[in-house]
Design an enzyme around this catalytic site. Structure first.
Site, PDB file in Angstrom:
ATOM      1  N   SER A 229       0.823  -1.213   0.000  1.00 42.58           N
ATOM      2  CA  SER A 229       0.000   0.000   0.000  1.00 42.58           C
ATOM      3  C   SER A 229       0.855   1.260   0.000  1.00 42.58           C
ATOM      4  O   SER A 229       0.626   2.177  -0.796  1.00 42.58           O
ATOM      5  CB  SER A 229      -0.924   0.010   1.219  1.00 42.58           C
ATOM      6  N   THR A 230       1.859   1.315   0.892  1.00 40.66           N
ATOM      7  CA  THR A 230       2.748   2.474   0.929  1.00 40.66           C
ATOM      8  C   THR A 230       3.541   2.576  -0.363  1.00 40.66           C
ATOM      9  O   THR A 230       3.948   3.668  -0.763  1.00 40.66           O
ATOM     10  CB  THR A 230       3.691   2.382   2.146  1.00 40.66           C
TER      11      THR A 230
ATOM     12  N   TYR B  88      -3.688 -10.176   3.421  1.00 36.79           N
ATOM     13  CA  TYR B  88      -3.585  -8.776   3.822  1.00 36.79           C
ATOM     14  C   TYR B  88      -4.985  -8.205   3.991  1.00 36.79           C
ATOM     15  O   TYR B  88      -5.719  -8.040   3.012  1.00 36.79           O
ATOM     16  CB  TYR B  88      -2.805  -8.032   2.736  1.00 36.79           C
ATOM     17  N   ASN B  89      -5.349  -7.922   5.231  1.00 37.87           N
ATOM     18  CA  ASN B  89      -6.658  -7.329   5.508  1.00 37.87           C
ATOM     19  C   ASN B  89      -6.513  -5.822   5.682  1.00 37.87           C
ATOM     20  O   ASN B  89      -5.931  -5.355   6.661  1.00 37.87           O
ATOM     21  CB  ASN B  89      -7.259  -7.946   6.774  1.00 37.87           C
ATOM     22  N   ILE B  90      -7.022  -5.065   4.715  1.00 39.72           N
ATOM     23  CA  ILE B  90      -6.933  -3.609   4.776  1.00 39.72           C
ATOM     24  C   ILE B  90      -8.240  -3.027   4.233  1.00 39.72           C
ATOM     25  O   ILE B  90      -8.325  -2.537   3.106  1.00 39.72           O
ATOM     26  CB  ILE B  90      -5.677  -3.085   4.034  1.00 39.72           C
TER      27      ILE B  90
ATOM     28  N   LYS C 274      -1.561 -10.132   7.584  1.00 31.42           N
ATOM     29  CA  LYS C 274      -1.242  -8.766   7.987  1.00 31.42           C
ATOM     30  C   LYS C 274      -2.564  -8.035   8.112  1.00 31.42           C
ATOM     31  O   LYS C 274      -3.312  -7.932   7.142  1.00 31.42           O
ATOM     32  CB  LYS C 274      -0.344  -8.068   6.969  1.00 31.42           C
ATOM     33  N   ASP C 275      -2.850  -7.516   9.298  1.00 36.61           N
ATOM     34  CA  ASP C 275      -4.124  -6.828   9.526  1.00 36.61           C
ATOM     35  C   ASP C 275      -3.873  -5.342   9.763  1.00 36.61           C
ATOM     36  O   ASP C 275      -3.274  -4.953  10.755  1.00 36.61           O
ATOM     37  CB  ASP C 275      -4.845  -7.433  10.722  1.00 36.61           C
ATOM     38  N   SER C 276      -4.330  -4.515   8.833  1.00 35.50           N
ATOM     39  CA  SER C 276      -4.176  -3.063   8.921  1.00 35.50           C
ATOM     40  C   SER C 276      -5.507  -2.372   9.156  1.00 35.50           C
ATOM     41  O   SER C 276      -5.651  -1.180   8.895  1.00 35.50           O
ATOM     42  CB  SER C 276      -3.528  -2.526   7.636  1.00 35.50           C
TER      43      SER C 276
END
Length: 266
Positions: free
Chosen positions: A36-37, A123-125, A151-153
């Site tokens: 994302s970044t 990846y949870n975003i 990865k949970d954001s």
């Protein structure tokens, strides 16, 4: 990792090498390009492959490659490419734009996992994509041994705790929000995948101090991590992350629209 850009908005590989050496120097465990970044949706498939290849060729650190796309064909292409060049794992969020239920999200991942042997971090975003529920993650984890973690954001601590209930020796749960890392470690998280590491070692110090000196880790969060996150949070994501990196390294960096310079002070 951010994806450093030159004044014309093209990938700046000299700046990327500076970033790689910095990340190695602060002793991160993995590199995570094209997340994302790293604003992966702003790049063509060729640009993404070229960037992944450059990172692989210029670092001996393990790499988790961002392979996100709503197109299963594109995900498969990126995963195959990543495996072929020796990248260790892939990171994949649910599809975006069209609203999907959990059954559709399950079938999206199942189709991809059935076609690839590469280790995968879910990846949870939900700020940017469809949300994947812990139950869906659990079902995928039980069916595919290549699902190695999440990865949970989401910044949802209750939801994060549900994800944590899935953790075991073969399944890691990472926090994606820098200012929630300490709390997440207290709850039993495996670690963090955090954006401020592009220009600050605070998160890495917090993680390592936590193992031996909880009070020092809490002090780092209070004095370093939270103020930095508050400063970055005033601006359009992730523009300030890029500008902070450029200014810290005296780089005349650029932006790819719709990104723009925000004028953050460091």
């Amino acid at each position: 990792m951010i994806t450093p850009l030159d004044a014309h908005g093209n990938i700046d590989y000299n700046a990327t090498n500076i970033l790689i050496k910095y990340l190695e120097g602060i002793n991160v465990d993995y590199l995570f390009p094209m997340g994302s970044t790293g604003v992966f949706p702003y790049f063509t498939l060729k640009e993404r492959k070229d960037f992944l290849k450059f990172v692989r060729e210029n670092s001996k650190k393990p790499i988790m490659a961002g392979v996100g796309s709503s197109s299963i064909n594109e995900v498969n292409e990126l995963m195959k490419f990543s495996m072929d060049i020796g990248i260790e794992a892939a990171v994949l969020m649910p599809p975006y734009y069209i609203k999907l239920n959990q059954e559709a999200i399950y079938h999206y991942y199942k189709e991809i996992l059935s076609s690839n042997d590469m280790d995968l971090l879910i990846y949870n975003i939900p700020q940017f994509t469809n949300k994947i529920d812990p139950e869906t993650v659990k079902n995928l984890k039980s069916e595919f041994s290549s699902v190695k973690g999440v990865k949970d954001s989401s910044a949802d601590i209750r939801g994060f705790m549900e994800m944590l209930s899935l953790s075991d020796d073969d399944f890691a749960v990472f926090q994606g929000q820098d200012d929630l890392l300490f709390t997440s470690l207290e709850l039993g998280a495996s670690g963090g995948v955090c954006g401020t590491t592009n220009f600050s070692d605070g998160i890495v110090r917090l993680y390592h101090e936590y193992k031996n000196n909880r009070e020092m880790a809490l002090k780092i969060e209070k004095n370093d991590v939270i103020p930095l996150m508050k400063k970055l949070g005033k601006y359009q994501f992730p523009n300030a992350y890029y500008e902070y990196f450029y200014k810290k390294n005296n780089i005349n960096g650029g932006y790819r629209p719709p990104m723009y310079r925000v004028g953050i002070e460091i």
